[in-house]
Motif scaffolding. Structure first.
Motif, PDB file in Angstrom:
ATOM      1  N   LYS A  38      -1.475  -8.015  -0.266  1.00 47.56           N
ATOM      2  CA  LYS A  38      -1.139  -7.146  -1.386  1.00 47.56           C
ATOM      3  C   LYS A  38      -1.948  -5.857  -1.267  1.00 47.56           C
ATOM      4  N   ASN A  39      -1.273  -4.711  -1.377  1.00 50.54           N
ATOM      5  CA  ASN A  39      -1.976  -3.428  -1.271  1.00 50.54           C
ATOM      6  C   ASN A  39      -2.496  -2.981  -2.638  1.00 50.54           C
ATOM      7  N   SER A  40      -3.123  -1.819  -2.674  1.00 51.58           N
ATOM      8  CA  SER A  40      -3.740  -1.327  -3.904  1.00 51.58           C
ATOM      9  C   SER A  40      -2.734  -1.070  -5.012  1.00 51.58           C
ATOM     10  N   GLU A  41      -1.473  -0.929  -4.644  1.00 51.69           N
ATOM     11  CA  GLU A  41      -0.427  -0.683  -5.640  1.00 51.69           C
ATOM     12  C   GLU A  41       0.210  -1.979  -6.141  1.00 51.69           C
ATOM     13  N   GLY A  42      -0.250  -3.106  -5.599  1.00 52.58           N
ATOM     14  CA  GLY A  42       0.261  -4.392  -6.049  1.00 52.58           C
ATOM     15  C   GLY A  42       1.511  -4.861  -5.345  1.00 52.58           C
ATOM     16  N   THR A  43       1.933  -4.169  -4.303  1.00 49.32           N
ATOM     17  CA  THR A  43       3.096  -4.594  -3.524  1.00 49.32           C
ATOM     18  C   THR A  43       2.618  -5.203  -2.203  1.00 49.32           C
ATOM     19  N   TYR A  44       3.499  -5.969  -1.553  1.00 48.76           N
ATOM     20  CA  TYR A  44       3.116  -6.677  -0.346  1.00 48.76           C
ATOM     21  C   TYR A  44       3.543  -5.923   0.907  1.00 48.76           C
ATOM     22  N   GLN A  45       2.604  -5.908   1.858  1.00 55.23           N
ATOM     23  CA  GLN A  45       2.886  -5.364   3.184  1.00 55.23           C
ATOM     24  C   GLN A  45       2.494  -6.386   4.227  1.00 55.23           C
ATOM     25  N   ILE A  46       2.976  -6.175   5.432  1.00 55.91           N
ATOM     26  CA  ILE A  46       2.709  -7.101   6.531  1.00 55.91           C
ATOM     27  C   ILE A  46       1.637  -6.530   7.446  1.00 55.91           C
ATOM     28  N   CYS A  47       0.694  -7.387   7.843  1.00 57.24           N
ATOM     29  CA  CYS A  47      -0.374  -6.987   8.762  1.00 57.24           C
ATOM     30  C   CYS A  47      -0.133  -7.648  10.124  1.00 57.24           C
TER      31      CYS A  47
END
Length: 252
Positions: free
Chosen positions: A119-128
Motif C-alpha cells: 500500500k502506498n502513501s495514498e492508500g492504493t496498492y502497487q506491485i513491487c
C-alpha cells in the motif's frame, strides 16, 4: 531465510532444516511447499538446485519453486531437481514473453505468477519487483489484468505490509482482482494462527492460503492448525499417513 516486511532474517541452513523437519512427514499436513530463493546478492543457481534435490527426497507434497528464474534452461533444471511448478515474479512484468515461453514449454498448470503488493502513501496498492526494491507505476489491479493475458496457471498474492508479521492476512489486496478471475489464487503474508488460515479459506476469492510463520516459528504449529481447521468443520483433502491418519495447508 524468512522475511518480515521483506527484511530478511536467518532461520537456519539446509543441515538445520534436515535436523528439524522431516518433509516426508510434513507433507501429510499441507498441500504444497513453496520454496523461493530470496538471495539479494548474486545467486548460486546450482547450489539452489542441489538444496531442492535434498528437500524433495521422499517428499510427498508438490513443490513450487522460484527466485531469479530468467530462462527455460533454469526452469527445466529446477523441474529435474524436484520442482513441480515454476514461480515467477519480476519477469511477469519485465519480460512477459519469457512467461509465455514457460507456459508454452511446460503447460499453464506449471507456471505461478507471484505478486508482491504494497500500500502506498495514498492508500492504493502497487506491485513491487526485484525483491521489493522497485515499485511499479500504475495500480496493482491494472497490472493483474495484464498478467492474466499471459495464461499463467495461478496467482500467488503476497502482502509486503503483512509479510512475516503473523498479524493476519490483508484481504484488501483481493479487491485488486477482477470479478471473473479465471485462475486459482493463493493468499500469502501475515498468517500466524489457525483462525487466520480459516478466515482466508472462507473468502470466496481465495483458493489456498500460505504460511511461513507457522512452519518456521511455532514447532508443531502446522499440525495443530490443521486439527483446529478440521474441528471447525473446514473440509480439507484427506491423506493417509503411514504413521497415522492425518489431513493436509500450503506453506511458503
Amino acid at each position: 531465510m524468512l522475511s518480515r516486511n521483506f527484511r530478511l532474517q536467518r532461520v537456519g541452513n539446509l543441515d538445520w532444516l534436515e535436523r528439524h523437519y522431516n518433509f516426508s512427514h510434513i507433507s501429510f499436513f499441507i498441500d504444497e511447499l513453496v520454496v523461493l530463493d530470496v538471495t539479494r546478492k548474486k545467486r548460486d543457481f546450482y547450489s539452489f538446485c542441489e538444496t531442492l534435490r535434498h528437500l524433495s527426497r521422499g517428499c510427498f507434497m508438490p513443490i513450487a519453486v522460484g527466485g531469479g528464474i530468467r530462462n527455460l534452461d533454469q526452469a527445466r533444471e529446477l523441474l529435474r531437481s524436484g520442482a513441480d511448478k515454476i514461480v515467477v515474479n519480476t519477469p511477469v512484468f519485465d519480460h512477459p514473453e519469457f512467461v509465455s515461453q514457460l507456459v508454452s514449454e511446460f503447460g499453464q498448470q506449471c507456471v505461478v505468477a507471484s505478486l508482491d503488493l504494497k500500500k502506498n502513501s495514498e492508500g492504493t496498492y502497487q506491485i513491487c519487483v526485484d525483491s521489493g526494491s522497485r515499485m511499479l507505476e500504475d495500480s496493482a489491479s491494472k497490472w493483474i489484468k495484464q498478467i492474466l493475458k499471459q495464461s499463467v496457471g495461478e496467482l500467488y498474492l503476497n502482502s509486503i505490509d503483512r509479510d512475516g508479521t503473523g498479524q493476519g492476512y490483508d484481504f484488501s489486496i483481493l479487491d485488486q482482482l477482477p470479478s471473473n478471475l479465471p485462475v486459482p489464487v493463493v493468499l500469502a503474508g501475515g498468517a500466524g494462527n489457525a483462525q487466520h488460515l480459516a478466515t482466508g479459506i472462507a473468502d470466496c476469492r481465495v483458493d489456498a492460503v500460505a504460511t511461513a510463520h507457522l512452519f518456521n516459528f511455532i514447532g508443531d504449529g502446522l499440525e495443530k492448525a490443521r486439527k483446529e481447521l478440521i474441528a471447525s468443520g473446514i473440509e480439507l483433502p484427506l491423506w493417509i499417513s503411514p504413521i497415522n491418519d492425518q489431513q493436509m495447508i500450503l506453506i511458503q
